[in-house]
Enzyme design. Structure first.
Site, PDB file in Angstrom:
ATOM      1  N   CYS A  78       0.752  -1.107   0.125  1.00 33.61           N
ATOM      2  CA  CYS A  78       0.094  -0.065   0.063  1.00 33.61           C
ATOM      3  C   CYS A  78       0.862   1.176   0.148  1.00 33.61           C
ATOM      4  O   CYS A  78       1.610   1.481  -0.871  1.00 33.61           O
ATOM      5  CB  CYS A  78      -1.152  -0.041   1.227  1.00 33.61           C
ATOM      6  SG  CYS A  78      -2.389   1.168   0.873  1.00 33.61           S
ATOM      7  N   HIS A 187      -3.798  -4.624  -0.487  1.00 35.25           N
ATOM      8  CA  HIS A 187      -3.469  -5.305   0.672  1.00 35.25           C
ATOM      9  C   HIS A 187      -3.535  -6.905   0.538  1.00 35.25           C
ATOM     10  O   HIS A 187      -4.484  -7.386   0.816  1.00 35.25           O
ATOM     11  CB  HIS A 187      -4.306  -4.855   1.837  1.00 35.25           C
ATOM     12  CG  HIS A 187      -4.092  -3.334   2.437  1.00 35.25           C
ATOM     13  ND1 HIS A 187      -3.071  -3.076   3.328  1.00 35.25           N
ATOM     14  CD2 HIS A 187      -4.632  -2.268   2.082  1.00 35.25           C
ATOM     15  CE1 HIS A 187      -3.152  -1.723   3.660  1.00 35.25           C
ATOM     16  NE2 HIS A 187      -4.093  -1.258   2.668  1.00 35.25           N
ATOM     17  N   GLU A 189      -2.488  -8.924   2.942  1.00 30.48           N
ATOM     18  CA  GLU A 189      -2.789  -9.479   4.101  1.00 30.48           C
ATOM     19  C   GLU A 189      -4.484  -9.420   4.398  1.00 30.48           C
ATOM     20  O   GLU A 189      -5.013 -10.178   5.229  1.00 30.48           O
ATOM     21  CB  GLU A 189      -2.217  -8.778   5.285  1.00 30.48           C
ATOM     22  CG  GLU A 189      -2.675  -7.315   5.453  1.00 30.48           C
ATOM     23  CD  GLU A 189      -2.339  -6.092   5.025  1.00 30.48           C
ATOM     24  OE1 GLU A 189      -2.510  -5.248   4.990  1.00 30.48           O
ATOM     25  OE2 GLU A 189      -1.712  -6.484   3.623  1.00 30.48           O
TER      26      GLU A 189
END
Length: 207
Positions: A78, A187, A189
């Site tokens: 990001c 992202h 994750e």
């Protein structure tokens, strides 16, 4: 591997996701640990200028530069991707980035901002990062700014960078594979199974 703690980023969600992907993870601001780790993750959320200020506090630009000079893997996520460019422009304020790549991170031309939610991406056919991931897979984005152009012909070690694009109002760079320096605007994750597979692909380069 180390997640660099410089006061910005979803450190715990990144830590959990990388641990689930099979990594032994340390979250630290210690420069020596960051330099010596097999892999370094540079997260980031919020404003470009704030991230750069925090990064400088922990000598992040020097750490990133030294790792890359030695061919040691770095993954930006990001705003951790955005700060790899020469500069960011937000609300008329220009901030110098780490300068690993030429170019400017700037506001997207889109009717709705931020670009928040799930979106598809367009990786190159020879991408290692997206290997084994279905072409229609979606990844989770939260941003209003991005690199809208790519200005580097040949990358680290003279290799041609592998660029992945997405679009929200216009095309923007969604991911880069450039020698030991990889980065995603989205992202991983927070991107479910596809994000987990992507993180495993990056971790496989650390061996």
């Amino acid at each position: 591997m180390v997640i660099l703690d410089y006061g910005s980023g979803n450190l715990r969600s990144a830590e959990r996701a990388l641990a689930r992907a099979g990594a032994e993870v340390t979250v630290t601001a210690d420069p020596q640990a960051a330099l010596e780790a097999d892999g370094l993750v540079v997260p980031g959320v919020g404003a470009f200028s704030a991230c750069m200020a925090g990064l400088r506090e922990v000598h992040g630009p020097r750490i990133i530069g030294k790792r890359l000079a030695g061919g040691r893997p770095v993954l930006g996520i990001c705003v951790g991707m955005q700060i790899l460019f020469e500069r960011g422009v937000e609300h008329g304020e220009e901030t110098t980035g780490t300068g690993e790549w030429p170019g400017t991170v700037e506001r997207l031309h889109a009717d709705v901002l931020p670009h928040m939610g799930w979106n598809t991406v367009r990786p190159p056919a020879d991408s290692q990062l997206f290997a084994g991931i279905d072409p229609g897979e979606r990844f989770y984005f939260v941003h209003s700014y991005a690199a809208r152009r790519w200005e580097l012909d040949s990358g680290l070690a003279g290799q041609q960078p592998k660029l992945t694009w997405s679009d929200h109002g216009e095309d923007f760079v969604a991911a880069v594979e450039n020698g030991p320096l990889w980065a995603t605007q989205f992202h991983p994750e927070k991107s479910g199974d596809a994000g987990a597979r992507l993180l495993r692909s990056w971790l496989a380069t650390l061996a």
